[in-house]
Design a protein around this motif. Structure first.
Motif, PDB file in Angstrom:
ATOM      1  N   PRO A 163      44.189 -26.255  58.663  1.00 35.42           N
ATOM      2  CA  PRO A 163      45.245 -26.553  57.684  1.00 35.42           C
ATOM      3  C   PRO A 163      45.410 -28.046  57.368  1.00 35.42           C
ATOM      4  O   PRO A 163      46.172 -28.386  56.468  1.00 35.42           O
ATOM      5  N   LEU A 164      44.741 -28.929  58.095  1.00 30.94           N
ATOM      6  CA  LEU A 164      45.018 -30.356  57.964  1.00 30.94           C
ATOM      7  C   LEU A 164      44.768 -30.864  56.549  1.00 30.94           C
ATOM      8  O   LEU A 164      45.591 -31.573  55.968  1.00 30.94           O
ATOM      9  N   ARG A 165      43.610 -30.535  55.985  1.00 31.09           N
ATOM     10  CA  ARG A 165      43.263 -31.028  54.647  1.00 31.09           C
ATOM     11  C   ARG A 165      44.199 -30.435  53.583  1.00 31.09           C
ATOM     12  O   ARG A 165      44.708 -31.176  52.743  1.00 31.09           O
ATOM     13  N   PRO A 166      44.476 -29.105  53.586  1.00 35.29           N
ATOM     14  CA  PRO A 166      45.449 -28.578  52.605  1.00 35.29           C
ATOM     15  C   PRO A 166      46.833 -29.205  52.742  1.00 35.29           C
ATOM     16  O   PRO A 166      47.479 -29.518  51.737  1.00 35.29           O
ATOM     17  N   TRP A 167      47.312 -29.403  53.990  1.00 33.30           N
ATOM     18  CA  TRP A 167      48.612 -30.055  54.174  1.00 33.30           C
ATOM     19  C   TRP A 167      48.588 -31.451  53.552  1.00 33.30           C
ATOM     20  O   TRP A 167      49.501 -31.840  52.839  1.00 33.30           O
ATOM     21  N   SER A 168      47.545 -32.180  53.859  1.00 33.61           N
ATOM     22  CA  SER A 168      47.420 -33.548  53.351  1.00 33.61           C
ATOM     23  C   SER A 168      47.407 -33.571  51.825  1.00 33.61           C
ATOM     24  O   SER A 168      48.118 -34.368  51.196  1.00 33.61           O
ATOM     25  N   ALA A 169      46.600 -32.707  51.213  1.00 36.46           N
ATOM     26  CA  ALA A 169      46.495 -32.673  49.755  1.00 36.46           C
ATOM     27  C   ALA A 169      47.843 -32.354  49.116  1.00 36.46           C
ATOM     28  O   ALA A 169      48.226 -32.953  48.097  1.00 36.46           O
ATOM     29  N   ASP A 170      48.583 -31.407  49.715  1.00 40.99           N
ATOM     30  CA  ASP A 170      49.878 -31.025  49.151  1.00 40.99           C
ATOM     31  C   ASP A 170      50.900 -32.157  49.277  1.00 40.99           C
ATOM     32  O   ASP A 170      51.687 -32.403  48.353  1.00 40.99           O
ATOM     33  N   ILE A 171      50.891 -32.855  50.409  1.00 41.11           N
ATOM     34  CA  ILE A 171      51.823 -33.975  50.596  1.00 41.11           C
ATOM     35  C   ILE A 171      51.479 -35.113  49.644  1.00 41.11           C
ATOM     36  O   ILE A 171      52.354 -35.711  49.005  1.00 41.11           O
ATOM     37  N   CYS A 172      50.194 -35.407  49.514  1.00 34.76           N
ATOM     38  CA  CYS A 172      49.771 -36.535  48.674  1.00 34.76           C
ATOM     39  C   CYS A 172      50.005 -36.272  47.184  1.00 34.76           C
ATOM     40  O   CYS A 172      50.013 -37.219  46.383  1.00 34.76           O
ATOM     41  N   GLY A 173      50.219 -35.025  46.797  1.00 35.62           N
ATOM     42  CA  GLY A 173      50.559 -34.722  45.413  1.00 35.62           C
ATOM     43  C   GLY A 173      51.826 -35.429  44.962  1.00 35.62           C
ATOM     44  O   GLY A 173      52.002 -35.729  43.773  1.00 35.62           O
ATOM     45  N   MET A 174      52.704 -35.747  45.918  1.00 34.76           N
ATOM     46  CA  MET A 174      53.974 -36.414  45.579  1.00 34.76           C
ATOM     47  C   MET A 174      53.790 -37.887  45.234  1.00 34.76           C
ATOM     48  O   MET A 174      54.727 -38.532  44.758  1.00 34.76           O
ATOM     49  N   TYR A 175      52.603 -38.422  45.478  1.00 37.48           N
ATOM     50  CA  TYR A 175      52.369 -39.837  45.166  1.00 37.48           C
ATOM     51  C   TYR A 175      51.860 -40.030  43.743  1.00 37.48           C
ATOM     52  O   TYR A 175      51.661 -41.167  43.301  1.00 37.48           O
ATOM     53  N   GLU A 176      51.635 -38.928  43.022  1.00 33.67           N
ATOM     54  CA  GLU A 176      51.245 -39.046  41.622  1.00 33.67           C
ATOM     55  C   GLU A 176      52.461 -39.420  40.768  1.00 33.67           C
ATOM     56  O   GLU A 176      53.609 -39.287  41.208  1.00 33.67           O
ATOM     57  N   LEU A 177      52.221 -39.870  39.549  1.00 34.92           N
ATOM     58  CA  LEU A 177      53.321 -40.249  38.662  1.00 34.92           C
ATOM     59  C   LEU A 177      54.044 -39.001  38.161  1.00 34.92           C
ATOM     60  O   LEU A 177      53.409 -38.046  37.714  1.00 34.92           O
ATOM     61  N   ASN A 178      55.370 -39.007  38.262  1.00 34.29           N
ATOM     62  CA  ASN A 178      56.213 -37.906  37.771  1.00 34.29           C
ATOM     63  C   ASN A 178      55.748 -36.535  38.265  1.00 34.29           C
ATOM     64  O   ASN A 178      55.438 -35.639  37.469  1.00 34.29           O
ATOM     65  N   PRO A 179      55.683 -36.322  39.589  1.00 35.99           N
ATOM     66  CA  PRO A 179      55.215 -35.018  40.088  1.00 35.99           C
ATOM     67  C   PRO A 179      56.145 -33.887  39.654  1.00 35.99           C
ATOM     68  O   PRO A 179      57.362 -34.075  39.535  1.00 35.99           O
ATOM     69  N   SER A 180      55.562 -32.716  39.454  1.00 38.04           N
ATOM     70  CA  SER A 180      56.332 -31.554  38.999  1.00 38.04           C
ATOM     71  C   SER A 180      57.115 -30.938  40.160  1.00 38.04           C
ATOM     72  O   SER A 180      56.871 -31.243  41.329  1.00 38.04           O
ATOM     73  N   GLU A 181      58.037 -30.042  39.831  1.00 39.86           N
ATOM     74  CA  GLU A 181      58.799 -29.345  40.869  1.00 39.86           C
ATOM     75  C   GLU A 181      57.879 -28.458  41.709  1.00 39.86           C
ATOM     76  O   GLU A 181      58.110 -28.280  42.902  1.00 39.86           O
ATOM     77  N   GLU A 182      56.857 -27.896  41.083  1.00 38.43           N
ATOM     78  CA  GLU A 182      55.893 -27.083  41.827  1.00 38.43           C
ATOM     79  C   GLU A 182      55.154 -27.947  42.852  1.00 38.43           C
ATOM     80  O   GLU A 182      54.956 -27.538  44.003  1.00 38.43           O
ATOM     81  N   THR A 183      54.765 -29.162  42.446  1.00 42.13           N
ATOM     82  CA  THR A 183      54.115 -30.097  43.368  1.00 42.13           C
ATOM     83  C   THR A 183      55.057 -30.446  44.509  1.00 42.13           C
ATOM     84  O   THR A 183      54.653 -30.487  45.682  1.00 42.13           O
ATOM     85  N   ALA A 184      56.327 -30.701  44.174  1.00 44.72           N
ATOM     86  CA  ALA A 184      57.318 -31.045  45.192  1.00 44.72           C
ATOM     87  C   ALA A 184      57.517 -29.900  46.180  1.00 44.72           C
ATOM     88  O   ALA A 184      57.615 -30.123  47.396  1.00 44.72           O
ATOM     89  N   ALA A 185      57.546 -28.673  45.683  1.00 46.36           N
ATOM     90  CA  ALA A 185      57.741 -27.510  46.557  1.00 46.36           C
ATOM     91  C   ALA A 185      56.578 -27.381  47.537  1.00 46.36           C
ATOM     92  O   ALA A 185      56.779 -27.079  48.726  1.00 46.36           O
TER      93      ALA A 185
END
Length: 400
Positions: A163-185
Motif C-alpha cells: 500500500p505504500l506507493r498508493p498511499w503516497s500518490a493519494d497524499i501527494c495529490g493534495m500538493y497540486e494546484l486547486n485539488p478537487s474534493e475527490e482528491t482531498a477525500a
C-alpha cells in the motif's frame, strides 16, 4: 500569462516555452486561477527560498483569520495533522528541532551503508526487465527501487509494502494546484490508513528496537528533546513520499529525455564516468518538482511589485532550472555540464534532507540500465500523468 496553464495537457507535456515567456515578460506575475504570485527567474527563486520573510507555514506566527486565510475544512483534518507535523511544512523553532533530531538518525553514514543494497536491487530489477525482453520502466524499475529502499530504511517488512506507493500518490495529490474534493477525500483516507499503520509499527519498535530508521527516530534525543509520536509518523510519511515520488519521476523523465537526445545517450553509453554529472543534468533538464510554494509572512518587493503579507508565492523550479542567465544553452541536454546550480532539491533550511539518497538511487538505476540493458529503446511515446506540480510519466514502455 495565457501560455501558463497547469491544467492543460499540452502545457504539462512541455511547460518550458511558457516559462521562457514568463521570464521574458517580468520577474513576478499574478496568476488569478490559483491566487498565487509566479516567480520564474533562478536568482529570485533561489533568494526567496532563503528569505525568512517567507515561510512554508504561517501558523507559527498567525491564526488563519489574522493571516486573511480560511481554515481548511474539518473533514480534511487527518491530512493536515499528518502534513503539518512534518519538517517540510514547519518553520523554526519546530523545524530546527525536528530536523536536528531526524538528522541524528538519517546520517550520511546511513545512506552510505545502504549503497550496496541499492546497487544490488537495481541490478536485480534490470535483470528481470531484460529477461522479459522489456516492459514498463516506471513500474518495473523506477518505482520499486526507491519504494523498497525507503521501506528497508524504515524497517517496513516486505509483506506490508504494497500500500505504500498508493498511499503516497493519494497524499501527494493534495500538493497540486486547486485539488478537487475527490482528491482531498483520497488524501484523507490514505492519511488515516498510513497513520494507523505507522502507529502500530512504532509501538512494535518501542518494544523491540531494530537496526532501522523508525527505531533510530524513537531513540533520537538532544538535550532532553525527543520527537512526539505524531512527529515520527509525519517524518516517516514525508521521507517515503519525498523519498520516492521525486526519484520515480526523475528516473522516467530522465530516460525519456535521453531517448529524445540520442547523441547524449550514446556519449553516456560510451563513458559511464559521466553518470554523476548526468544525474544532476537530468534533474535540471526535466525537473520532477516543478513548483514549490511559500507564504509571505512580511511584505516583500520584487522588481517594484509589492507582495503583501498573506500572499502566496509559487516558485517555479522548472523555469529557474532553464534560466539562460544561469545555464548556458538551458534547453540543451548536456550530460557533461559542470556548472549546474539547479534547485531541484530546493535550497535554504528546507533543502531536501534525502538528496544524498536520491543521488545514490538515480546513479544506481542509471548504471544498472546502461550496463545490463545497453540497447534499451522506447516502445512508443509514453503517456503523461495530468499532474503539474509533481510532474512525470504514467509509464514508459521499453524494449531491451
Amino acid at each position: 500569462m495565457a501560455a501558463f496553464d497547469p491544467w492543460d495537457p499540452a502545457f504539462v507535456a512541455d511547460p518550458y516555452p511558457a516559462y521562457a515567456e514568463l521570464r521574458a515578460t517580468g520577474r513576478v506575475h499574478w496568476f488569478e486561477p490559483s491566487g498565487q504570485w509566479l516567480v520564474p527567474h533562478h536568482a529570485d527563486v533561489s533568494a526567496l527560498l532563503r528569505d525568512r520573510r517567507l515561510g512554508r507555514t504561517y501558523m507559527h506566527r498567525f491564526t488563519h483569520e489574522e493571516f486573511g486565510r480560511t481554515p481548511p475544512p474539518p473533514e480534511h483534518e487527518p491530512f493536515h495533522t499528518l502534513n503539518d507535523h512534518g519538517m517540510l511544512d514547519l518553520e523554526p523553532p519546530d523545524h530546527t528541532r525536528i530536523r536536528r533530531l531526524v538528522s541524528k538518525a538519517f546520517t550520511p553514514r546511513t545512506v552510505e551503508r545502504l549503497k550496496p543494497y541499492v546497487d544490488a536491487l537495481a541490478g536485480e530489477l534490470v535483470d528481470r526487465l531484460v529477461a522479459a525482453g522489456g516492459g514498463d520502466l516506471l513500474t518495473d524499475v523506477a518505482e520499486p527501487l526507491p519504494v523498497a529502499v525507503i521501506a528497508e530504511m524504515l524497517g517496513i517488512p516486505e509483506s506490508d509494502r504494497a500500500p505504500l506507493r498508493p498511499w503516497s500518490a493519494d497524499i501527494c495529490g493534495m500538493y497540486e494546484l486547486n485539488p478537487s474534493e475527490e482528491t482531498a477525500a483520497r488524501a484523507v483516507r490514505a492519511s488515516v490508513e498510513f497513520t494507523e499503520y505507522l502507529r502500530g509499527l512504532i509501538a512494535e519498535r518501542r518494544e523491540e528496537p531494530g537496526d532501522d530508521l523508525v527505531s533510530a527516530l524513537i531513540a533520537a534525543h538532544d538535550e532532553g528533546d525527543r520527537l512526539t509520536e505524531q512527529e515520527m509518523i509525519s517524518t516517516c510519511v514525508l521521507l517515503l513520499n519525498a523519498g520516492h515520488e521525486a526519484t520515480v519521476n526523475a528516473t522516467v523523465n530522465g530516460w525519456w529525455a535521453l531517448f529524445r537526445n540520442p547523441g547524449q545517450l550514446a556519449a553516456l553509453r560510451a563513458d559511464h564516468s559521466l553518470i554523476p554529472t548526468a544525474v544532476e543534468e537530468l534533474m535540471r533538464y526535466d525537473t520532477p518538482l516543478q513548483l514549490f510554494e511559500r507564504w509571505v509572512l512580511e511584505e516583500v518587493e520584487i522588481d517594484g511589485t509589492v507582495l503583501p503579507r498573506g500572499a502566496e508565492v509559487a516558485l517555479l523550479f522548472g523555469s529557474a532550472n532553464h534560466d539562460p542567465a544561469v545555464f548556458a544553452h538551458p534547453d540543451r541536454l548536456d550530460l557533461a555540464r559542470r556548472d549546474n546550480p539547479h534547485i531541484s532539491f530546493s535550497a535554504g533550511l528546507h533543502y531536501c534532507i534525502g538528496a544524498p539518497l536520491a543521488r545514490v538511487e538515480l546513479a544506481a538505476s542509471l548504471r544498472a540500465l546502461l550496463e545490463r540493458a545497453p540497447s534499451l529503446t522506447p516502445a512508443g511515446d509514453p503517456e503523461r500523468k495530468p499532474n503539474f506540480v509533481i510532474r512525470g510519466l504514467a509509464g514508459l514502455a521499453v524494449r531491451v
